[in-house]
Design a protein around this motif. Structure first.
Motif, PDB file in Angstrom:
ATOM      1  N   ILE A 235     -23.743 -17.886  -8.826  1.00 42.41           N
ATOM      2  CA  ILE A 235     -24.793 -18.856  -9.163  1.00 42.41           C
ATOM      3  C   ILE A 235     -24.678 -20.031  -8.190  1.00 42.41           C
ATOM      4  CG2 ILE A 235     -25.707 -20.359 -10.976  1.00 42.41           C
ATOM      5  CD1 ILE A 235     -24.472 -18.337 -13.006  1.00 42.41           C
ATOM      6  N   GLY A 236     -25.690 -20.175  -7.321  1.00 37.30           N
ATOM      7  CA  GLY A 236     -25.671 -21.207  -6.276  1.00 37.30           C
ATOM      8  C   GLY A 236     -25.545 -20.540  -4.913  1.00 37.30           C
TER       9      GLY A 236
ATOM     10  N   ILE B 185     -27.863 -15.932  -6.884  1.00 39.62           N
ATOM     11  CA  ILE B 185     -29.144 -16.533  -7.312  1.00 39.62           C
ATOM     12  C   ILE B 185     -29.099 -18.041  -7.095  1.00 39.62           C
ATOM     13  CG2 ILE B 185     -29.691 -14.740  -9.022  1.00 39.62           C
ATOM     14  CD1 ILE B 185     -28.779 -16.690 -11.224  1.00 39.62           C
TER      15      ILE B 185
ATOM     16  N   CYS C 138     -26.989 -29.190  -1.030  1.00 41.55           N
ATOM     17  CA  CYS C 138     -26.366 -29.956   0.068  1.00 41.55           C
ATOM     18  C   CYS C 138     -26.236 -29.151   1.351  1.00 41.55           C
ATOM     19  CB  CYS C 138     -24.956 -30.362  -0.324  1.00 41.55           C
ATOM     20  SG  CYS C 138     -24.894 -31.607  -1.570  1.00 41.55           S
ATOM     21  N   SER C 139     -26.146 -27.826   1.235  1.00 40.50           N
ATOM     22  CA  SER C 139     -25.762 -27.042   2.413  1.00 40.50           C
ATOM     23  C   SER C 139     -26.796 -27.042   3.533  1.00 40.50           C
ATOM     24  CB  SER C 139     -25.401 -25.606   1.997  1.00 40.50           C
ATOM     25  OG  SER C 139     -24.275 -25.652   1.134  1.00 40.50           O
TER      26      SER C 139
ATOM     27  N   ASN D 133     -26.817 -31.800   4.735  1.00 40.58           N
ATOM     28  CA  ASN D 133     -25.702 -32.694   5.068  1.00 40.58           C
ATOM     29  C   ASN D 133     -25.770 -33.213   6.502  1.00 40.58           C
ATOM     30  OD1 ASN D 133     -24.011 -30.807   6.790  1.00 40.58           O
ATOM     31  ND2 ASN D 133     -24.295 -29.582   4.933  1.00 40.58           N
ATOM     32  N   GLY D 134     -24.751 -34.017   6.849  1.00 37.84           N
ATOM     33  CA  GLY D 134     -24.715 -34.642   8.170  1.00 37.84           C
ATOM     34  C   GLY D 134     -24.160 -33.738   9.255  1.00 37.84           C
TER      35      GLY D 134
ATOM     36  N   GLN E  91     -21.032 -32.848   9.807  1.00 41.83           N
ATOM     37  CA  GLN E  91     -19.736 -33.280  10.352  1.00 41.83           C
ATOM     38  C   GLN E  91     -18.652 -32.405   9.729  1.00 41.83           C
ATOM     39  OE1 GLN E  91     -18.944 -37.459  10.320  1.00 41.83           O
ATOM     40  NE2 GLN E  91     -20.961 -37.993  11.115  1.00 41.83           N
TER      41      GLN E  91
ATOM     42  N   CYS F 171     -34.457 -18.649  -9.072  1.00 36.98           N
ATOM     43  CA  CYS F 171     -33.953 -17.872 -10.207  1.00 36.98           C
ATOM     44  C   CYS F 171     -32.813 -18.674 -10.831  1.00 36.98           C
ATOM     45  CB  CYS F 171     -33.470 -16.501  -9.686  1.00 36.98           C
ATOM     46  SG  CYS F 171     -32.875 -15.421 -10.992  1.00 36.98           S
TER      47      CYS F 171
ATOM     48  N   THR G  65     -22.125 -24.347  -7.863  1.00 38.17           N
ATOM     49  CA  THR G  65     -23.236 -25.290  -8.016  1.00 38.17           C
ATOM     50  C   THR G  65     -22.882 -26.729  -7.608  1.00 38.17           C
ATOM     51  OG1 THR G  65     -22.590 -25.397 -10.349  1.00 38.17           O
ATOM     52  CG2 THR G  65     -24.438 -23.981  -9.824  1.00 38.17           C
ATOM     53  N   ASN G  66     -21.634 -27.006  -7.336  1.00 32.56           N
ATOM     54  CA  ASN G  66     -21.137 -28.294  -6.825  1.00 32.56           C
ATOM     55  C   ASN G  66     -21.876 -29.526  -7.396  1.00 32.56           C
ATOM     56  OD1 ASN G  66     -19.118 -29.450  -5.121  1.00 32.56           O
ATOM     57  ND2 ASN G  66     -20.718 -30.076  -3.720  1.00 32.56           N
TER      58      ASN G  66
ATOM     59  N   LEU H 152     -25.591 -25.736 -17.794  1.00 37.47           N
ATOM     60  CA  LEU H 152     -25.226 -24.313 -17.862  1.00 37.47           C
ATOM     61  C   LEU H 152     -23.719 -24.164 -18.082  1.00 37.47           C
ATOM     62  CD1 LEU H 152     -26.080 -21.295 -17.231  1.00 37.47           C
ATOM     63  CD2 LEU H 152     -25.324 -21.754 -14.884  1.00 37.47           C
TER      64      LEU H 152
ATOM     65  N   VAL I 259     -29.718 -39.788   4.144  1.00 34.47           N
ATOM     66  CA  VAL I 259     -29.685 -39.645   5.601  1.00 34.47           C
ATOM     67  C   VAL I 259     -31.071 -39.936   6.179  1.00 34.47           C
ATOM     68  CG1 VAL I 259     -29.052 -38.113   7.519  1.00 34.47           C
ATOM     69  CG2 VAL I 259     -28.018 -37.739   5.303  1.00 34.47           C
TER      70      VAL I 259
ATOM     71  N   TYR J 259     -21.906 -42.538   8.092  1.00 32.46           N
ATOM     72  CA  TYR J 259     -21.555 -41.413   8.962  1.00 32.46           C
ATOM     73  C   TYR J 259     -22.744 -41.094   9.839  1.00 32.46           C
ATOM     74  CZ  TYR J 259     -23.875 -39.009   5.060  1.00 32.46           C
ATOM     75  OH  TYR J 259     -24.768 -38.641   4.084  1.00 32.46           O
TER      76      TYR J 259
ATOM     77  N   VAL K 263     -23.787 -34.947  -3.793  1.00 33.59           N
ATOM     78  CA  VAL K 263     -22.439 -34.412  -3.565  1.00 33.59           C
ATOM     79  C   VAL K 263     -21.678 -34.494  -4.893  1.00 33.59           C
ATOM     80  CG1 VAL K 263     -22.456 -35.128  -1.157  1.00 33.59           C
ATOM     81  CG2 VAL K 263     -21.489 -36.648  -2.851  1.00 33.59           C
TER      82      VAL K 263
HETATM   83  C1  LIG Z   1     -26.776 -36.121   2.460  1.00 32.47           C
HETATM   84  C2  LIG Z   1     -25.479 -35.361   2.521  1.00 32.47           C
HETATM   85  C3  LIG Z   1     -24.663 -35.472   3.654  1.00 32.47           C
HETATM   86  C4  LIG Z   1     -23.464 -34.762   3.715  1.00 32.47           C
HETATM   87  N1  LIG Z   1     -22.742 -34.797   4.879  1.00 32.47           N
HETATM   88  C5  LIG Z   1     -21.613 -34.068   4.984  1.00 32.47           C
HETATM   89  C6  LIG Z   1     -20.913 -34.018   6.220  1.00 32.47           C
HETATM   90  O1  LIG Z   1     -21.347 -34.554   7.242  1.00 32.47           O
HETATM   91  N2  LIG Z   1     -19.738 -33.341   6.254  1.00 32.47           N
HETATM   92  C7  LIG Z   1     -19.249 -32.689   5.161  1.00 32.47           C
HETATM   93  O2  LIG Z   1     -18.168 -32.067   5.243  1.00 32.47           O
HETATM   94  N3  LIG Z   1     -19.935 -32.654   3.987  1.00 32.47           N
HETATM   95  C8  LIG Z   1     -21.106 -33.316   3.875  1.00 32.47           C
HETATM   96  N4  LIG Z   1     -21.823 -33.267   2.718  1.00 32.47           N
HETATM   97  C9  LIG Z   1     -21.324 -32.429   1.600  1.00 32.47           C
HETATM   98  C10 LIG Z   1     -21.575 -30.930   1.814  1.00 32.47           C
HETATM   99  O3  LIG Z   1     -22.894 -30.721   2.254  1.00 32.47           O
HETATM  100  C11 LIG Z   1     -21.317 -30.175   0.500  1.00 32.47           C
HETATM  101  O4  LIG Z   1     -20.001 -30.438   0.080  1.00 32.47           O
HETATM  102  C12 LIG Z   1     -21.496 -28.670   0.595  1.00 32.47           C
HETATM  103  O5  LIG Z   1     -22.712 -28.326   1.219  1.00 32.47           O
HETATM  104  C13 LIG Z   1     -21.418 -28.049  -0.800  1.00 32.47           C
HETATM  105  O6  LIG Z   1     -21.857 -26.709  -0.729  1.00 32.47           O
HETATM  106  P1  LIG Z   1     -22.045 -25.871  -2.057  1.00 32.47           P
HETATM  107  O7  LIG Z   1     -22.455 -24.511  -1.657  1.00 32.47           O
HETATM  108  O8  LIG Z   1     -20.824 -25.959  -2.908  1.00 32.47           O
HETATM  109  O9  LIG Z   1     -23.195 -26.616  -2.866  1.00 32.47           O
HETATM  110  P2  LIG Z   1     -24.766 -26.769  -2.552  1.00 32.47           P
HETATM  111  O10 LIG Z   1     -25.091 -26.454  -1.143  1.00 32.47           O
HETATM  112  O11 LIG Z   1     -25.190 -28.095  -3.071  1.00 32.47           O
HETATM  113  O12 LIG Z   1     -25.410 -25.598  -3.423  1.00 32.47           O
HETATM  114  C14 LIG Z   1     -25.437 -25.619  -4.830  1.00 32.47           C
HETATM  115  C15 LIG Z   1     -26.667 -24.820  -5.275  1.00 32.47           C
HETATM  116  O13 LIG Z   1     -26.546 -24.509  -6.669  1.00 32.47           O
HETATM  117  C16 LIG Z   1     -27.860 -24.362  -7.150  1.00 32.47           C
HETATM  118  N5  LIG Z   1     -27.841 -24.390  -8.619  1.00 32.47           N
HETATM  119  C17 LIG Z   1     -27.428 -25.398  -9.435  1.00 32.47           C
HETATM  120  N6  LIG Z   1     -27.565 -25.027 -10.737  1.00 32.47           N
HETATM  121  C18 LIG Z   1     -28.063 -23.760 -10.747  1.00 32.47           C
HETATM  122  C19 LIG Z   1     -28.426 -22.838 -11.779  1.00 32.47           C
HETATM  123  N7  LIG Z   1     -28.295 -23.153 -13.093  1.00 32.47           N
HETATM  124  N8  LIG Z   1     -28.909 -21.631 -11.423  1.00 32.47           N
HETATM  125  C20 LIG Z   1     -29.045 -21.281 -10.125  1.00 32.47           C
HETATM  126  N9  LIG Z   1     -28.716 -22.135  -9.102  1.00 32.47           N
HETATM  127  C21 LIG Z   1     -28.229 -23.353  -9.403  1.00 32.47           C
HETATM  128  C22 LIG Z   1     -28.622 -25.512  -6.525  1.00 32.47           C
HETATM  129  O14 LIG Z   1     -30.025 -25.284  -6.516  1.00 32.47           O
HETATM  130  C23 LIG Z   1     -27.993 -25.566  -5.122  1.00 32.47           C
HETATM  131  O15 LIG Z   1     -28.809 -24.938  -4.149  1.00 32.47           O
HETATM  132  C24 LIG Z   1     -23.039 -33.956   2.609  1.00 32.47           C
HETATM  133  C25 LIG Z   1     -23.855 -33.849   1.492  1.00 32.47           C
HETATM  134  C26 LIG Z   1     -25.076 -34.547   1.444  1.00 32.47           C
HETATM  135  C27 LIG Z   1     -25.960 -34.430   0.238  1.00 32.47           C
END
Ligand SMILES: Cc1cc2nc3c(=O)[nH]c(=O)nc-3n(C[C@H](O)[C@H](O)[C@H](O)COP(=O)(O)OP(=O)(O)OC[C@H]3O[C@@H](n4cnc5c(N)ncnc54)[C@H](O)[C@@H]3O)c2cc1C
Length: 428
Positions: free
Chosen positions: A35-36, A58, A67-68, A71-72, A74, A208, A238-239, A245, A260, A290, A344
Motif C-alpha cells: 500500500i503506497g 496500490i 513525496c517521491s 522532493n528536492g 538531495q 485504488c 504510506t510514510n 487505515l 518548494v 535546501y 514528510v
Molecule cells: C517537498 C519535499 C522535499 C523533500 N526533499 C527531500 C530531499 O531533498 N532529500 C531527501 O532525502 N528527502 C526529501 N524529502 C522526503 C522524501 O521525498 C520522502 O522521505 C520519500 O519520498 C518517502 O517515500 P515513500 O515511498 O515512503 O512515501 P511517498 O512517496 O510519500 O508515498 C506514499 C504513498 O502512499 C499513498 N497512500 C497513503 N495512504 C494510502 C492508502 N490508504 N491507500 C493507498 N495508498 C495510500 C499516498 O498516496 C502516497 O503516494 C522531501 C519531501 C518533500 C515533501
C-alpha cells in the motif's frame, strides 16, 4: 513574481508526469499487497516480485503522487541524530550500526540506479552544508575533525573567505562539504523504479485506496476503492500520508509540510556565479532551507518549511521567494515558475522505523530525508517479507514511539516551529 505559465505542481512533473489511470483489473488474491507506490513501496515490490511472489502495489492517487515525485532530489546519508546522541541512548555498537545504515543507503541508491541503468540525472555533486552563524561553523568544524572511526565521510570545511568558490552569497559563515552526497531528478528516479517493478512482474494500480484491513488465520482481506484483495502479506508504505487505515502507525508519525519553488530559467553566467560547483545545499538552521540547481542548471529549486500551518503553494511561494532573495539578492527580479508541497513523516526519536505490527510490515518515518533511505529500507523490507536474513536492519530493533493523546494530528507543530525560528534568530 509568478511567470505566465506558473504551475502549482512539481517542476519534475514537466519531464516525468505521474502515470495516468490505466484499466488494469484488481487481482482477487496476491502473495504480497503493498500500500503506497513511492520509493518505499516500489523498492519492496522489486524484491518480492523478483523473489517470485505475486506482488500488487496500490496507491490512493497516481503512483508516485506522494513525496517521491515532489522532493528536492538531495541524496544523503539520512540519519539526523548525531553519533554521540545515539551512543548515549543505545550504546556504541547500535550507534555505529545506525550510522552505517545511513552510509549503506547512499551507496545502495547510487549502485541501484547505475546497475539498472535508470535515466534520472543522478550525479555525485557533493553537499555544501552552510553555517548560519559562527557558532554553527565551529560546531561543524569540530564534527568534521572528530569523525568516528569507521564512519569517515571525507567531509572538509570551507571558511567564509573561500565561500564564494562554492556559493555566490555572503550570508553564511562558511560550511562543510560532504563530497559523497548526490543529486537526482526525483520523479525520473520514481519513473525508472516503476518500470523496473513492472518488468519484475509487479502489478501497479493507481487511484485504488486501501480502506480497511482485516486479518484472519489465512492472511489478510483488504477492502479497496476498487474491490477486495486477499493477500498473504501486507506492506504499509504510506510514510507522510499514513492515515486512519493504520491508526497504530498514524499515531507514531508526525506529518509535516515541506514546500518548494522552482525559478524561471536564469542566465548561464549568473548560475555559474551562484552555484559554481553544482552542489546540493542545506544550512544549519533548525528550520532548514535546501536548494540546488535543476539537472540542466537552468533554474534553482529552493525548498524549506515556511508556514506555521499547512498552506497552499500559492501562499508559500512568496515566502520562499523572499528567503531565496535574502540568500541571493542577484535573483531580485527572477520569477517563480512552479510551487508545490508535500508531507514528510517525522518521528518522536528522529529515526526511521521498520518492522511488523499485527502481521503488517512497514517502513516509514524518514524525517524529511528519504530519497536514499526510503528505497533502501523498502528493499530491506521486501527481503524481510521473503524471509531473507539480510533484510534485518538496526531500525527493526528500536521501539517506534508515540506520545500519550497523540493520534496523528500534530497540534504542537505551530508552537514548536515558532520556538525553532526563535532559536535560529538567537545565533547560537
Ligand atoms: C517537498 C519535499 C522535499 C523533500 N526533499 C527531500 C530531499 O531533498 N532529500 C531527501 O532525502 N528527502 C526529501 N524529502 C522526503 C522524501 O521525498 C520522502 O522521505 C520519500 O519520498 C518517502 O517515500 P515513500 O515511498 O515512503 O512515501 P511517498 O512517496 O510519500 O508515498 C506514499 C504513498 O502512499 C499513498 N497512500 C497513503 N495512504 C494510502 C492508502 N490508504 N491507500 C493507498 N495508498 C495510500 C499516498 O498516496 C502516497 O503516494 C522531501 C519531501 C518533500 C515533501
Amino acid at each position: 513574481m509568478f511567470t505566465q505559465d506558473f504551475k502549482e505542481q512539481p517542476y519534475w512533473w514537466d519531464r516525468s508526469a505521474p502515470p495516468t489511470e490505466q484499466d488494469t483489473e484488481l487481482p482477487k488474491k496476491v502473495d504480497v499487497l503493498i500500500i503506497g507506490a513511492g520509493y518505499t513501496g516500489l523498492h519492496a515490490a522489486i524484491q518480492t516480485a523478483r523473489g517470485s511472489r505475486n506482488t500488487l502495489v496500490i496507491d490512493a492517487e497516481q503512483a508516485g503522487w506522494g513525496c517521491s515525485t515532489r522532493n528536492g532530489g538531495q541524496v544523503s546519508t539520512s540519519i539526523k541524530p548525531s553519533f554521540s546522541e545515539l551512543e548515549k541512548k543505545y550504546g556504541k555498537d547500535m550507534a555505529l550500526a545506525i550510522h552505517t545504515e545511513g552510509k549503506n543507503s547512499l551507496q545502495f541508491t547510487g549502485d541501484f540506479i547505475r546497475e539498472e541503468g535508470l535515466d534520472c540525472s543522478y550525479d555525485v555533486v557533493g553537499r555544501f552544508h552552510a553555517a548560519h552563524n559562527v557558532a554553527q561553523y565551529e560546531k561543524l568544524a569540530r564534527a568534521v575533525e572528530q569523525q568516528v572511526s569507521g564512519l569517515e565521510n571525507h567531509a572538509y570545511m570551507i571558511p567564509r573567505t573561500d565561500q564564494r568558490s562554492e556559493l555566490g552569497t555572503d550570508v553564511y559563515f562558511g560550511g562543510a562539504i560532504f563530497p559523497k552526497h548526490a543529486s537526482v531528478d526525483p520523479a525520473a528516479y520514481h519513473k525508472g523504479l516503476l518500470n523496473t517493478a513492472l518488468s519484475a512482474g509487479a502489478v501497479i494500480i493507481s487511484y485504488c485506496a486501501a480502506e480497511n484491513i482485516n486479518r484472519d488465520k489465512n492472511g489478510f482481506s483488504v477492502k479497496t476503492s476498487k474491490g477486495i484483495v486477499l493477500a498473504d502479506k501486507v506492506i504499509i508504505a504510506t510514510n507522510g500520508y499514513t492515515g486512519s487505515l493504520t491508526p497504530q502507525l498514524q499515531r507514531r508519525v508526525i506529518p509535516i509540510g515541506s514546500y518548494v519553488i522552482a525559478t524561471e530559467p536564469v542566465d548561464k553566467e549568473l548560475m555559474d556565479q551562484l552555484m559554481p560547483k553544482n552542489r546540493i545545499v542545506s544550512d544549519t538552521r533548525k528550520v532548514v532551507y535546501y536548494y540546488r540547481p535543476s539537472p540542466d542548471r537552468s533554474r534553482i529549486i529552493f525548498g524549506g518549511r515556511v508556514s506555521l500551518r499547512e498552506s497552499n503553494p500559492r501562499i508559500s511561494a512568496p515566502k520562499l521567494h523572499q528567503s531565496l532573495r535574502q540568500i541571493f539578492p542577484q535573483l531580485e527580479h527572477t520569477k517563480i515558475s512552479h510551487s508545490w508541497m508535500g508531507f514528510v513523516a517525522f518521528t518522536f526519536d528522529s529515526l526511521m522505523h521498520v518492522g511488523a505490527e499485527d502481521g503488517l510490515h512497514y517502513a516509514m518515518g524518514y524525517c524529511g530525508s528519504g530519497v536514499g533511505m526510503a528505497g533502501y529500507l523498502g528493499m530491506r523490507m521486501g527481503q524481510q517479507v521473503l524471509g531473507l536474513e539480510q533484510g534485518q536492519t538496526p531500525f527493526n530493533d528500536i521501539k517506534f514511539q508515540t506520545r500519550p493523546l497523540y493520534t496523528g494530528k500534530p497540534w504542537f507543530l505551530a508552537p514548536s516551529l515558532m520556538y525553532y525560528r526563535f532559536i535560529d534568530s538567537l545565533n547560537i
